[in-house]
Design a protein around this motif. Structure first.
Motif, PDB file in Angstrom:
ATOM      1  N   LYS A  22       7.635  20.098  29.081  1.00 21.44           N
ATOM      2  CA  LYS A  22       8.653  20.734  28.241  1.00 21.44           C
ATOM      3  C   LYS A  22       9.339  19.679  27.366  1.00 21.44           C
ATOM      4  N   ILE A  23       9.640  18.537  27.968  1.00 20.95           N
ATOM      5  CA  ILE A  23      10.275  17.431  27.221  1.00 20.95           C
ATOM      6  C   ILE A  23       9.339  16.949  26.113  1.00 20.95           C
ATOM      7  N   PHE A  24       8.062  16.821  26.432  1.00 16.71           N
ATOM      8  CA  PHE A  24       7.082  16.364  25.426  1.00 16.71           C
ATOM      9  C   PHE A  24       6.966  17.385  24.287  1.00 16.71           C
ATOM     10  N   ASP A  25       6.883  18.661  24.665  1.00 17.72           N
ATOM     11  CA  ASP A  25       6.729  19.714  23.648  1.00 17.72           C
ATOM     12  C   ASP A  25       7.940  19.745  22.716  1.00 17.72           C
ATOM     13  N   GLU A  26       9.130  19.620  23.323  1.00 16.53           N
ATOM     14  CA  GLU A  26      10.354  19.657  22.508  1.00 16.53           C
ATOM     15  C   GLU A  26      10.421  18.474  21.554  1.00 16.53           C
ATOM     16  N   ALA A  27       9.878  17.342  21.981  1.00 22.22           N
ATOM     17  CA  ALA A  27       9.882  16.141  21.125  1.00 22.22           C
ATOM     18  C   ALA A  27       8.696  16.137  20.153  1.00 22.22           C
ATOM     19  N   GLY A  28       7.784  17.092  20.328  1.00 19.36           N
ATOM     20  CA  GLY A  28       6.608  17.153  19.451  1.00 19.36           C
ATOM     21  C   GLY A  28       5.623  16.031  19.708  1.00 19.36           C
ATOM     22  N   VAL A  29       5.469  15.651  20.966  1.00 18.91           N
ATOM     23  CA  VAL A  29       4.544  14.567  21.324  1.00 18.91           C
ATOM     24  C   VAL A  29       3.332  15.134  22.062  1.00 18.91           C
ATOM     25  N   TYR A  30       2.148  14.719  21.634  1.00 22.12           N
ATOM     26  CA  TYR A  30       0.906  15.071  22.334  1.00 22.12           C
ATOM     27  C   TYR A  30       0.627  13.959  23.348  1.00 22.12           C
ATOM     28  N   VAL A  31       0.260  14.342  24.566  1.00 19.63           N
ATOM     29  CA  VAL A  31       0.153  13.353  25.646  1.00 19.63           C
ATOM     30  C   VAL A  31      -1.235  13.373  26.264  1.00 19.63           C
ATOM     31  N   ILE A  32      -1.841  12.196  26.358  1.00 23.44           N
ATOM     32  CA  ILE A  32      -3.119  12.089  27.071  1.00 23.44           C
ATOM     33  C   ILE A  32      -2.956  11.179  28.281  1.00 23.44           C
ATOM     34  N   ASN A  33      -3.644  11.552  29.340  1.00 23.15           N
ATOM     35  CA  ASN A  33      -3.604  10.831  30.618  1.00 23.15           C
ATOM     36  C   ASN A  33      -4.994  10.207  30.804  1.00 23.15           C
ATOM     37  N   VAL A  34      -5.065   8.883  30.668  1.00 24.60           N
ATOM     38  CA  VAL A  34      -6.355   8.181  30.680  1.00 24.60           C
ATOM     39  C   VAL A  34      -6.661   7.678  32.087  1.00 24.60           C
ATOM     40  N   MET A  35      -7.800   8.105  32.604  1.00 24.33           N
ATOM     41  CA  MET A  35      -8.178   7.789  33.983  1.00 24.33           C
ATOM     42  C   MET A  35      -9.533   7.090  34.009  1.00 24.33           C
ATOM     43  N   SER A  36      -9.689   6.170  34.954  1.00 31.94           N
ATOM     44  CA  SER A  36     -10.995   5.533  35.177  1.00 31.94           C
ATOM     45  C   SER A  36     -10.916   4.682  36.425  1.00 31.94           C
ATOM     46  N   ALA A  37     -12.045   4.127  36.817  1.00 30.96           N
ATOM     47  CA  ALA A  37     -12.070   3.117  37.871  1.00 30.96           C
ATOM     48  C   ALA A  37     -11.466   1.822  37.317  1.00 30.96           C
ATOM     49  N   PRO A  38     -11.052   0.884  38.189  1.00 30.31           N
ATOM     50  CA  PRO A  38     -10.576  -0.405  37.691  1.00 30.31           C
ATOM     51  C   PRO A  38     -11.681  -1.110  36.903  1.00 30.31           C
ATOM     52  N   GLY A  39     -11.328  -1.671  35.765  1.00 29.50           N
ATOM     53  CA  GLY A  39     -12.298  -2.477  35.018  1.00 29.50           C
ATOM     54  C   GLY A  39     -13.219  -1.710  34.094  1.00 29.50           C
ATOM     55  N   ALA A  40     -13.012  -0.403  33.971  1.00 32.43           N
ATOM     56  CA  ALA A  40     -13.874   0.386  33.080  1.00 32.43           C
ATOM     57  C   ALA A  40     -13.519   0.173  31.609  1.00 32.43           C
ATOM     58  N   GLY A  41     -12.270  -0.289  31.368  1.00 28.53           N
ATOM     59  CA  GLY A  41     -11.886  -0.605  29.982  1.00 28.53           C
ATOM     60  C   GLY A  41     -10.777   0.261  29.415  1.00 28.53           C
ATOM     61  N   LYS A  42      -9.886   0.783  30.278  1.00 30.25           N
ATOM     62  CA  LYS A  42      -8.818   1.670  29.785  1.00 30.25           C
ATOM     63  C   LYS A  42      -7.916   0.965  28.771  1.00 30.25           C
ATOM     64  N   THR A  43      -7.463  -0.223  29.112  1.00 32.17           N
ATOM     65  CA  THR A  43      -6.518  -0.910  28.220  1.00 32.17           C
ATOM     66  C   THR A  43      -7.215  -1.307  26.922  1.00 32.17           C
ATOM     67  N   SER A  44      -8.468  -1.728  27.024  1.00 37.30           N
ATOM     68  CA  SER A  44      -9.236  -2.062  25.807  1.00 37.30           C
ATOM     69  C   SER A  44      -9.412  -0.825  24.939  1.00 37.30           C
ATOM     70  N   LEU A  45      -9.661   0.318  25.568  1.00 38.19           N
ATOM     71  CA  LEU A  45      -9.795   1.559  24.801  1.00 38.19           C
ATOM     72  C   LEU A  45      -8.484   1.889  24.085  1.00 38.19           C
TER      73      LEU A  45
END
Ligand code: MG
Ligand code: ZN
Length: 214
Positions: A22-45
């Protein structure tokens, strides 16, 4: 009864996740939750995605790690608002951890909030944090057996990025099997072949993400 306890924890989490949303919608922010194993490259992505979408949309990042601030420092050096959550012993982010840091995030000045979950192929998929979509990153070097071994991650995600595609000649991974098995778990999964090292496929992914934000 263990089952009852787990159900209650997830129900309580879902309530807070709905508040976050609700807070995100009111602020007009789209939110993605990035998941992976350690070392797959989340931060690089995330670094690649920021560079690709820079100037088109405004981005913020929440970094989840058991310990340390290395990832947040990498993002901060790009001039992007970032908050590091250290979970201590917890192997995933939950809705309450996100809720607690939201007052410190300039959400009104953001179009996209990227949440980098703790590296783990199991429970991040069980805990909503208020995101619009979950995105899964699987490096091909992890092996083509992962979709069928960790089905929930694939079932819960809207997009699957197969990272380190440049390593394909050096692994035994069967890319076709990875994709077939992933789609058998979730036929609406959007799949991208990417290399956060060479930049291959990043534009296609970023364009798709940009279209979701709009
Ligand atoms: Mg990271
Ligand atoms: Zn966990």
């Amino acid at each position: 009864m263990k089952v009852t306890v787990v159900t209650r924890i997830l129900e309580a989490n879902d309530r807070i996740a709905a508040e976050n949303r609700k807070i995100f919608d009111e602020a007009g922010v789209y939110v993605i939750n990035v998941m992976s194993a350690p070392g797959a490259g989340k931060t690089s992505l995330i670094e690649r995605t920021i560079k690709e979408l820079n100037g088109k949309i405004k981005i913020g990042v929440i970094e989840g790690d058991i310990a340390g601030t290395d990832d947040a420092q990498r993002i901060e050096s790009l001039g992007i608002p970032v908050i590091q959550i250290n979970t201590g012993s917890a192997c995933h982010l939950d809705a309450n951890m996100i809720n607690e840091v939201l007052p410190d995030m300039p959400l009104k000045d953001m179009d996209l909030l990227i949440i980098e979950n703790v590296g783990n192929l199991v429970c991040p998929a069980e805990f909503k944090v208020g995101e619009n979509i979950k995105v899964m990153l699987l490096s091909i070097a992890e092996g083509d057996d992962k979709p069928l071994k960790y089905p929930l991650m694939f079932q819960e995600s809207s997009a699957l990025l197969l990272n380190k595609i440049d390593l394909l000649p050096y692994t035994n991974a069967d890319l076709g099997k990875m994709k077939r098995d992933s789609l058998s778990l979730n036929s609406s999964l959007k799949i991208f072949d990417v290399s956060c090292k060479t930049g291959e496929g990043i534009r296609e992914w970023a364009d798709w993400l940009h279209s979701q934000v709009k």
